[in-house]
Each structure stands twice: as structure tokens, then as C-alpha cells.
Scaffold this motif. Structure first.
Motif, mmCIF file in Angstrom:
data_model
loop_
_atom_site.group_PDB
_atom_site.id
_atom_site.type_symbol
_atom_site.label_atom_id
_atom_site.label_comp_id
_atom_site.label_asym_id
_atom_site.label_seq_id
_atom_site.Cartn_x
_atom_site.Cartn_y
_atom_site.Cartn_z
ATOM 1 N N GLY A 78 46.511 -43.642 -25.186
ATOM 2 C CA GLY A 78 45.614 -43.287 -25.830
ATOM 3 C C GLY A 78 44.852 -42.040 -25.463
ATOM 4 N N LEU A 79 45.611 -40.957 -25.925
ATOM 5 C CA LEU A 79 44.886 -39.699 -25.680
ATOM 6 C C LEU A 79 44.914 -39.237 -26.933
ATOM 7 C CD1 LEU A 79 46.455 -37.544 -22.700
ATOM 8 C CD2 LEU A 79 44.480 -38.610 -23.230
ATOM 9 N N MET A 80 44.917 -40.339 -28.054
ATOM 10 C CA MET A 80 45.271 -39.814 -29.167
ATOM 11 C C MET A 80 43.668 -39.727 -29.711
ATOM 12 S SD MET A 80 47.666 -39.739 -30.961
ATOM 13 C CE MET A 80 49.432 -40.666 -30.993
ATOM 14 N N ALA A 81 43.542 -38.565 -30.488
ATOM 15 C CA ALA A 81 41.574 -38.551 -30.659
ATOM 16 C C ALA A 81 41.626 -39.219 -31.819
ATOM 17 C CB ALA A 81 41.773 -37.355 -30.502
ATOM 18 N N ALA A 82 42.947 -38.813 -32.904
ATOM 19 C CA ALA A 82 42.241 -39.244 -33.939
ATOM 20 C C ALA A 82 42.312 -40.551 -34.861
ATOM 21 C CB ALA A 82 43.353 -38.385 -35.285
ATOM 22 N N PRO A 83 41.988 -41.185 -35.786
ATOM 23 C CA PRO A 83 41.966 -42.771 -35.441
ATOM 24 C C PRO A 83 43.749 -43.157 -36.432
ATOM 25 C CG PRO A 83 40.268 -41.758 -37.535
ATOM 26 C CD PRO A 83 40.489 -40.706 -36.312
ATOM 27 N N LYS A 84 43.522 -44.080 -36.079
ATOM 28 C CA LYS A 84 45.470 -44.852 -36.628
ATOM 29 C C LYS A 84 45.510 -44.031 -38.450
ATOM 30 C CE LYS A 84 49.457 -46.742 -36.404
ATOM 31 N NZ LYS A 84 49.443 -45.734 -37.286
ATOM 32 N N SER A 85 44.745 -44.532 -38.584
ATOM 33 C CA SER A 85 44.728 -44.254 -40.307
ATOM 34 C C SER A 85 45.246 -43.185 -40.503
ATOM 35 C CB SER A 85 42.901 -44.990 -41.267
ATOM 36 O OG SER A 85 41.930 -43.985 -40.631
ATOM 37 N N GLU A 86 44.720 -41.814 -39.732
ATOM 38 C CA GLU A 86 45.143 -40.294 -40.233
ATOM 39 C C GLU A 86 46.186 -40.084 -39.518
ATOM 40 O OE1 GLU A 86 43.198 -38.287 -42.066
ATOM 41 O OE2 GLU A 86 41.685 -40.659 -42.633
ATOM 42 N N VAL A 87 46.607 -40.784 -38.271
ATOM 43 C CA VAL A 87 48.683 -40.698 -38.102
ATOM 44 C C VAL A 87 49.805 -40.828 -39.213
ATOM 45 C CG1 VAL A 87 49.711 -40.760 -35.844
ATOM 46 C CG2 VAL A 87 47.080 -40.818 -35.876
ATOM 47 N N VAL A 88 50.264 -39.917 -39.968
ATOM 48 C CA VAL A 88 51.009 -40.112 -40.524
ATOM 49 C C VAL A 88 52.916 -39.567 -39.580
ATOM 50 C CG1 VAL A 88 49.528 -39.376 -42.400
ATOM 51 C CG2 VAL A 88 50.665 -37.614 -41.099
ATOM 52 N N ARG A 89 52.570 -38.971 -38.315
ATOM 53 C CA ARG A 89 54.018 -39.383 -37.537
ATOM 54 C C ARG A 89 54.126 -39.686 -36.380
ATOM 55 N NH1 ARG A 89 57.767 -34.864 -38.457
ATOM 56 N NH2 ARG A 89 57.479 -34.754 -40.398
#
Ligand code: ADP
Ligand code: K
Ligand code: ZN
Length: 433
Positions: A75-86
Motif C-alpha cells: 500500500g505505501l509503495m510509490a513506484a509501479p511494480k515494473s520498477e520494483v526490483v527487490r
């Protein structure tokens, strides 16, 4: 050696200007990408444009560990899933663990600040450095690992466990530096002694110790027994992981990498900011984070910011050693353990009364946890096989929830002391001198 003199020795005024610019950008970013923050700011009648300099940070809302749990997992993630690598996680209480996510840029900054720490300790490309924090969801292992690689030293991903093998590697590979918890460092020293190895046969010269509170007394003992210099390494997964702050050669306070992590000290009760030098709760704003940036995150760690300049030439502010936590969390072998976690496991099994006691101790310099729990009368009998099986069942459940093993002691009904009023559930025998 100073890894990034541009940033680490920046004149204070220039640094505050940079922090202000980064804060403005951050606030606009979370306002547009994190509904949680947008709603909080709307409630406070606050627009991103209201933040004009770093001094305006006090207008922003706080974030707590509970907020992270309530918004579990992403819920607190600001970046889109595609940018999250870890993704990493820190141990949770009764409910959800805390999940944190990193973009490529976040990981690069993490390696950068870890490299700053290692340089401050005197690590160079010629060093062989063993990382003996746990590798896994815990940020310690991988966080330190990539910092060592980024600096260009040789990393030995020893992780924890199999200490005798580790000692042989330290001797045979001429390992010069080690990152681990201070209690593990002492355990290592004992193992070295037990194996009949002289510290002068080892090449250790630098220790990066953190993940749990430790004292000057402990530093002296570790330094003496392993023949190295021990430096503090501080961090937390919500903000990044290890590398948020570190000691320099002066071994006097830990420099905060405040171009990335902006610190404040607040009164944990009134939430008012406290002047420099006063002790209170440490609060961080992640000025440059993309994955899961946080505004004014309350760490619950009690410390103070040190006034004045450091002899090393860095201009970044220093924090004093963590005095303790403002909540009831226990740190056992570097892992956070909440009494409520144990409670939830016990309550999930019908055989037990909700009566328990945690006894934390330090035996041979390693933290130990004993869980004493009352068996319900209906289930308490002299079938030893049955009792042993019950004991194992609870131990296994605890291990999977806490990530550390506990020694379970089954108690007969009515044997744990009842108290008037608030019951004492923890006996911490580790004496911090
Ligand atoms: P986990 O929850 O997975 O064990 P965390 O990242 O949550 O890992 O642990 C961070 C906490 O550990 C800090 O908030 C602090 O309480 C403690 N800690 C980390 N480094 C130090 C240190 N150098 N000195 C004292 N406490 C530390
Ligand atoms: K991805
Ligand atoms: Zn310094």
C-alpha cells in the motif's frame, strides 16, 4: 578515506538547500503516487507547494510502523511494480510483517551509502571482507554485501552459522574485515579461542557492528579479543537497511547520510521536535527513495543528534549510540522479537493457557530466548512422549514466526507468577553496561 567528499563534506548551508530541493520533489512524488499520503495531507489542508524548504518538514505528517502494517503489503509503495526490483521484510508482530520495496536507483543509493560507511571504517579495495549478517529477507546480509562489492573490496558472503568453518576462512583467506552483530563478534572471538587459534594468526583489522544496541564496554572487549577496530553501523529496513549512519575513524558518534535520510529528534509523547543535543525518538524522511519513500518515519529508536563538527572533515550530523526503544521490542541476535508475537503463537494452540514468560539471556556471548508457558490442566499429564511432541510443536511454530529458535519450557498449570495489574512477561537478563 572519504568515499564521496562532495556530499559527505558539503558546507551545511548548501546541504540544507539540497535537502530542501529533494524534500519538495519527494512530497510532490508521494502526493501523486501514494493515496495514503495524499489523504493525510488533504486532511491537514496541506499541498505539495506548501513545502518550500527543509524547515517546512515539520508541517508533514508522521508515518508509523502501524501505518506500514495497515497498508500491508504494497500500500505505501510509490513506484509501479515494473520498477520494483527487490523486496525485503522486517519481522512483524502479531499480524503482518513490514514489506519494503526497492527500485534500481534505491539499490544504487543503498550501495553508495554502505560504501561510504566502509570507507569511513578504512576499508579499501585491498580488503577481504566477510559479511556475517543473515542473508535473506533481513536487510543486513545483502545490504552490506553490495556495499562491499560497490567499494571494490572482496566480499565473502559467509552469512551466519557454522562458526568454526568461518573462523578457518578468516584465517586461510586472510580476511581483514567483518560485518556482523556485536554479539556474534564476541561469539566468534570465543570460537577462535576454543579452536586454539591466536588472534595474531588472523588478519582482521576492521569490524562493522550493528543491528542491535551495543556499548563502549562491548567495543573494548571485541577489539581486544579479535585484534581489530570496531565501528558502529546503523540502519533499518523501513528507511533502507544497514548504512543509514556509521562511525568514522574518530569512533565518536555515527554520521547520518543526511543527503538521503533526513533526521529529526522528537519527543515520543508530545511529538514535538527537540533541539539538537536532546535525547528523544529518531525520525527519518527518505529524501531520495523511489520504491517506498517515507515521510517522517518514527523509528522508536532513542538517541540524540550531536552538535559540533567532527575531526574527520565530514559535515554530516552525528547521532549518539541508540539508548533503547520506545516500545517493548526485544532484539535477540539482531532479530526483532515482540512479546506479542510469542503470545499470538501460544494463543493459537488450544493446549496452552495464555500465561507465558520470556527469559532473554546472553550465554557465551550469544543471546538466548526461553519461552516458559503453562499447559492447560486438561492437556497436562505424565505422558512424556506426548509432552515432548507438544513442546516440539510449539518450538517449531515459534521458530517459523520469530525466525530464531527459542528454548520452550512447558510449565505445569498455575506455576507462572500472577501479578497485580500490568503483568511482567519479559525478563531480560542481558546487562547493558
Ligand atoms: P529486522 O526487523 O528485520 O530485525 P530492522 O531493519 O527492522 O530489521 O532493524 C532495525 C532496528 O535495529 C533499528 O531500528 C534499531 O532498533 C536496531 N539497530 C540497527 N542497527 C543498530 C545499531 N547500530 N545500534 C543499535 N540498534 C541498532
Ligand atoms: K520488477
Ligand atoms: Zn567523523
Amino acid at each position: 578515506m572519504i568515499w564521496n567528499p562532495n556530499k559527505e563534506c558539503m558546507p551545511r548551508e548548501q546541504l540544507r538547500e539540497l535537502q530542501g530541493k529533494r524534500l519538495q520533489k519527494l512530497v510532490a512524488y508521494v502526493y501523486h503516487n501514494v493515496p495514503f499520503y495524499r489523504h493525510k495531507m488533504q486532511e491537514m489542508d496541506l499541498m505539495p507547494e506548501d513545502i518550500r524548504s527543509i524547515d517546512d518538514i515539520v508541517k508533514l505528517p508522521f508515518t508509523t510502523k502501524q501505518d506500514l502494517r495497515d497498508n500491508y503489503p504494497y500500500g505505501l509503495m510509490a513506484a509501479p511494480k515494473s520498477e520494483v526490483v527487490r523486496v525485503h521484510a522486517s519481522s512483524g508482530t502479531t499480524g503482518n510483517p513490514t514489506i519494503v520495496g526497492y527500485t534500481r536507483k534505491d539499490l544504487a543509493i543503498w550501495s553508495e551509502v554502505m560504501s561510504r560507511c566502509l570507507s569511513a571504517y578504512g576499508v579499501t579495495r585491498e580488503d577481504t571482507f566477510s559479511v556475517s549478517y543473515g542473508y535473506g529477507l533481513f536487510t543486513g546480509g545483502l545490504g552490506a554485501h553490495y556495499g562491499v562489492e560497490n567499494l571494490g573490496a572482496t566480499v565473502i558472503p559467509a552469512s551466519t552459522g557454522n562458526t568454526e568453518k568461518h573462523v578457518r576462512l578468516i584465517r586461510d583467506l586472510k580476511i581483514t574485515g567483518i560485518a556482523c552483530t556485536p554479539s556474534y563478534a564476541l561469539y566468534l572471538a570465543e570460537t577462535v579461542d576454543k579452536m586454539g587459534i591466536n588472534k595474531n594468526d588472523l588478519s582482521l583489522r576492521i569490524g562493522a557492528f550493528g543491528a542491535e544496541p551495543w556499548t563502549e564496554h562491548m567495543r573494548q572487549e571485541i577489539q581486544e579479543r579479535l585484534g581489530l577496530k570496531g565501528y558502529n553501523l546503523y540502519g533499518l529496513s523501513e528507511i533502507m537497511g544497514p548504512g543509514v549512519s556509521c562511525e568514522c575513524e574518530a569512533q565518536h558518534g555515527s554520521h547520518i547520510h543526511e543527503d538521503h535520510f533526513y533526521p529529526e529528534i522528537i519527543d515520543p509523547v508530545t511529538l514535538e521536535p527537540l533541539p539538537i543535543g536532546e535525547q528523544g525518538e529518531l525520525v527519518f524522511t527518505t529524501l531520495t527513495k523511489e520504491g517506498m519513500p517515507l515521510l517522517r518515519y518514527r523509528t522508536k529508536d532513542l538517541t540524540s543528534l550531536m552538535p559540533g563538527e567532527c575531526a574527520c572533515g565530514r559535515t554530516s550530523v552525528r547521532m549518539t549510540p541508540i539508548m533503547g526503544r520506545s516500545d517493548d521490542m526485544l532484539i535477540i541476535r539482531g532479530i526483532n522479537v515482540f512479546p506479542s508475537q510469542v503470545e499470538s503463537v501460544i494463543l493459537s494452540m488450544k493446549e496452552f493457557e495464555p500465561r507465558y514468560m520470556l527469559v532473554v539471556d546472553r550465554v557465551n556471548n550469544l543471546d538466548t530466548l526461553q519461552v516458559q508457558v503453562e499447559v492447560r490442566r486438561d492437556y497436562f499429564n505424565d505422558d512424556i512422549g506426548g509432552m515432548l511432541a507438544l513442546r516440539k510443536q510449539l518450538a517449531d511454530k515459534l521458530k517459523s514466526v520469530l525466525s530464531i529458535s527459542a528454548d520452550v519450557k512447558l510449565m505445569e498449570p498455575n506455576s507462572i507468577q500472577r501479578s497485580q495489574g500490568k503483568s511482567q512477561r519479559v525478563i531480560d537478563k542481558r546487562v547493558l553496561v
